[in-house]
Enzyme design. Structure first.
Site, PDB file in Angstrom:
ATOM      1  N   ASP A 115       5.019  -3.414   3.153  1.00 33.05           N
ATOM      2  CA  ASP A 115       4.719  -2.088   2.619  1.00 33.05           C
ATOM      3  C   ASP A 115       3.354  -2.289   1.991  1.00 33.05           C
ATOM      4  OD1 ASP A 115       4.277   0.053   0.822  1.00 33.05           O
ATOM      5  OD2 ASP A 115       6.395   0.558   0.997  1.00 33.05           O
ATOM      6  N   HIS A 116       2.312  -1.801   2.648  1.00 37.63           N
ATOM      7  CA  HIS A 116       0.977  -2.222   2.203  1.00 37.63           C
ATOM      8  C   HIS A 116       0.648  -1.753   0.789  1.00 37.63           C
ATOM      9  CE1 HIS A 116      -0.285   1.788   3.587  1.00 37.63           C
ATOM     10  NE2 HIS A 116      -1.377   1.633   2.871  1.00 37.63           N
ATOM     11  N   HIS A 122       6.344   3.845   0.520  1.00 37.81           N
ATOM     12  CA  HIS A 122       5.298   3.704  -0.500  1.00 37.81           C
ATOM     13  C   HIS A 122       5.673   4.353  -1.837  1.00 37.81           C
ATOM     14  CE1 HIS A 122       3.290   2.461   3.016  1.00 37.81           C
ATOM     15  NE2 HIS A 122       2.740   3.590   3.369  1.00 37.81           N
TER      16      HIS A 122
HETATM   17  C1  BG6 Z   1       0.733   4.738   6.061  1.00 36.24           C
HETATM   18  C2  BG6 Z   1       1.155   6.042   6.666  1.00 36.24           C
HETATM   19  O1  BG6 Z   1       1.825   3.882   5.879  1.00 36.24           O
HETATM   20  O2  BG6 Z   1       0.135   4.989   4.796  1.00 36.24           O
HETATM   21  C3  BG6 Z   1      -0.022   6.986   6.806  1.00 36.24           C
HETATM   22  O3  BG6 Z   1       1.718   5.800   7.949  1.00 36.24           O
HETATM   23  C4  BG6 Z   1      -0.711   7.155   5.472  1.00 36.24           C
HETATM   24  O4  BG6 Z   1       0.374   8.244   7.318  1.00 36.24           O
HETATM   25  C5  BG6 Z   1      -1.020   5.795   4.859  1.00 36.24           C
HETATM   26  O5  BG6 Z   1      -1.903   7.868   5.711  1.00 36.24           O
HETATM   27  C6  BG6 Z   1      -1.557   5.930   3.460  1.00 36.24           C
HETATM   28  O6  BG6 Z   1      -2.027   4.675   3.040  1.00 36.24           O
HETATM   29  P1  BG6 Z   1      -3.283   4.574   2.085  1.00 36.24           P
HETATM   30  O7  BG6 Z   1      -3.441   3.115   1.809  1.00 36.24           O
HETATM   31  O8  BG6 Z   1      -4.444   5.167   2.817  1.00 36.24           O
HETATM   32  O9  BG6 Z   1      -2.929   5.383   0.874  1.00 36.24           O
END
Ligand code: BG6
Length: 519
Positions: free
Chosen positions: A201-202, A264
């Site tokens: 989960d980045h 997230h």
């Molecule tokens: C991803 C989703 O996991 O997270 C995307 O699939 C989303 O739809 C993105 O735009 C948002 O990540 P960040 O790091 O740009 O807030």
């Protein structure tokens, strides 16, 4: 890290663990994620000298190319996605020679046999000791199959002291609902045991997200406030201005609840609500997070509309430019009911948070790009200033800005200078860039390095993922059974019309940044 090799000082050396020699095998290596995120992160780690000295990257993909072609492609991608890193000379040459390309279909057993031979050759040549990090950056329908093929091809070596190690990094989405997530966990478990699995989960790799625990558990100040005694409500916002950007076909099957909230946003909620762990070990932290998920009150399927808002954007304006409706985006079906905005009211039914609502919202095509956690404090007793006229009294708020302009803010009341007694909200502000003066490493740098050193704390455990699905599944089912379309909102607005606003009860409202500035 934008400026590449910022110096690593003595205390960094003490706390940054250097990974063992290893090979990183990248499945889906010609995809967008590899170009935009993984390679910039890996090369940045290389420039900072944080990768092991003995290291190889093996790209496993279908595209018809070879080592030289793949290296050129990556160099090109880095020009766009990591322009501040050196793309010629000794550093690039050193990195490029570690890149290898293996052409194969993802389900071709001969590809796995060839991979085994290639890795064994690299083990001998580079002395990588048989250590392997398998990274699944493919479409999700391949995850289980690749894991099984790795197992049956003898590519997974048992973890344990003195052994070589094998680890599996799995990109999101991890499952489509509870049933598919459980099935995927079970399939992976046939080849890898839980300690070998790193579910991405980045958001957990983001610097500001990691700082939530430091802020809470390394400061006396905040922890004193952190409960129903002083906190009125919590708001979590994941807002994006972007629309589909070519991902319409994927998103139309997913929706914002699956795409952003199940993972997230719920991670942000658990880090905000969890109890202090007994240590910083991965499982100690993850145990506490799972306890929060288990304390979240299940949604009542018969009364979903009371706690959940579902929206979809129609044509509107973003930054003064007209943008099309979601239903007109490429890959999206014209009669789509997929939600591009969702807001939910959660209740954490435990001793600390009894009676405190956690409002969570996420959406595409909202007015601004912002991820933020706002803790709204209870109001002061209604005696002194609140009773006087012309007072602009607002509850105190603690704001953790995850992105962009990473910051922590406290909104409080102050006397306006002058002869009159006037009270108005002011802001105390801690800004990452200003305080540390250095670029923030990308989430993927943290995640890749942690996976290489075998630290699972920034990755989701199987029960974390499953419990999160268990919570959102009833909402998905209720929406599925509802023939009405989602509530419309104009692109560039903060979601559907005010009558669908969740926290607009008592003294609560969404703290939108544009409106806050206007206070
Ligand atoms: C991803 C989703 O996991 O997270 C995307 O699939 C989303 O739809 C993105 O735009 C948002 O990540 P960040 O790091 O740009 O807030």
């Amino acid at each position: 890290m934008a400026e590449g090799a910022s110096p690593v000082d003595r205390c960094d050396v003490l706390t940054i663990e250097r990974p063992d020699p290893c090979a990183l095998v990248l499945f889906g290596a010609t995809g967008d994620l590899t170009r935009r995120k993984l390679m910039p992160a890996l090369y940045s780690l290389a420039v900072q000298k944080l990768l092991p000295d003995r290291f190889a990257i093996v790209a496993f993909a279908r595209q018809d190319t070879d080592d030289a072609g793949f290296r050129a492609e990556i160099q090109n991608a880095l020009r766009t996605h990591a322009p501040s890193l050196p793309l010629a000379g000794e550093q690039w040459d050193g990195f490029a020679k570690r890149l290898h390309y293996l052409r194969s279909d993802l389900d071709d057993p001969r590809g796995y046999a060839a991979l085994k031979a290639l890795l064994e050759g690299l083990d001998r040549k580079e002395d990588l000791r048989g250590n392997r990090l398998f990274y699944l950056a493919t479409p999700p329908n391949y995850f289980g199959d690749i894991a099984q093929r790795l197992g049956s091809s003898g590519l997974v070596c048992p973890d344990g002291p003195g052994h070589c190690w094998s680890r599996l990094v799995v990109e999101k989405p991890f499952g489509y609902d509870l049933k598919s997530a459980r099935a995927l966990n079970a399939t992976i478990r046939e080849a890898f045991h839980e300690d070998q699995v790193y579910r991405i989960d980045h958001y957990l790799g983001k610097e500001t997200v990691q700082n939530i625990l430091v802020m809470r558990f390394a400061n006396r100040l905040f922890e004193l406030l952190w409960s129903h005694l002083y906190i009125d409500s919590v708001q979590i916002t994941v807002a994006e201005t972007l629309g589909m950007e070519g991902r319409g076909a994927y998103f139309d099957k997913s929706g914002i609840l699956r795409d952003v909230i199940q993972n997230h946003a719920l991670q942000l909620l658990t880090l905000t609500a969890m109890e202090p762990p007994v240590s910083l070990r991965a499982d100690a932290v993850r145990d506490e997070k799972v306890k929060v998920l288990r304390s979240l009150r299940a949604f009542d399927p018969a009364a979903i509309a009371l706690d959940v808002v579902r929206g979809q954007y129609v044509a509107g304006d973003i930054d003064g430019k007209p943008v099309q409706a979601y239903s007109e985006e490429e890959g999206v079906s014209a009669d789509t009911h997929t939600e591009t905005f969702a807001a939910l009211r959660f209740w954490v039914d435990n001793w600390r948070w009894a009676g405190v609502p956690f409002y969570v919202r996420a959406g595409k095509r909202l007015p601004t790009h912002l991820t933020e956690i706002v803790l709204q404090l209870k109001e002061v007793p209604d005696v002194l200033y609140a009773r006087m006229e012309c007072m602009d009294m607002h509850p105190n708020r603690l704001v953790i800005r995850v992105q962009p302009h990473e910051a922590v803010e406290i909104w409080m009341s102050a006397k306006r200078p002058g002869q009159a007694m006037r009270v108005q909200p002011v802001r105390m502000h801690f800004d990452y860039a200003e305080s540390f003066g250095k670029a923030i490493p990308s989430a993927y740098e943290h995640l890749l390095l942690n996976a290489m050193v075998g630290d699972t704390s920034l990755f989701a455990r199987h029960d974390e993922v499953e419990t999160a699905w268990e919570l959102v599944d009833p909402v998905l089912r209720a929406w599925h059974a509802d023939s009405r379309p989602p509530d419309p909102y104009f692109a560039g607005a903060w979601g559907p019309a005010p009558e669908h606003c969740l926290p607009c009860d008592n003294s609560r409202r969404w703290w939108n940044p544009d409106e806050v500035e206007a206070d």
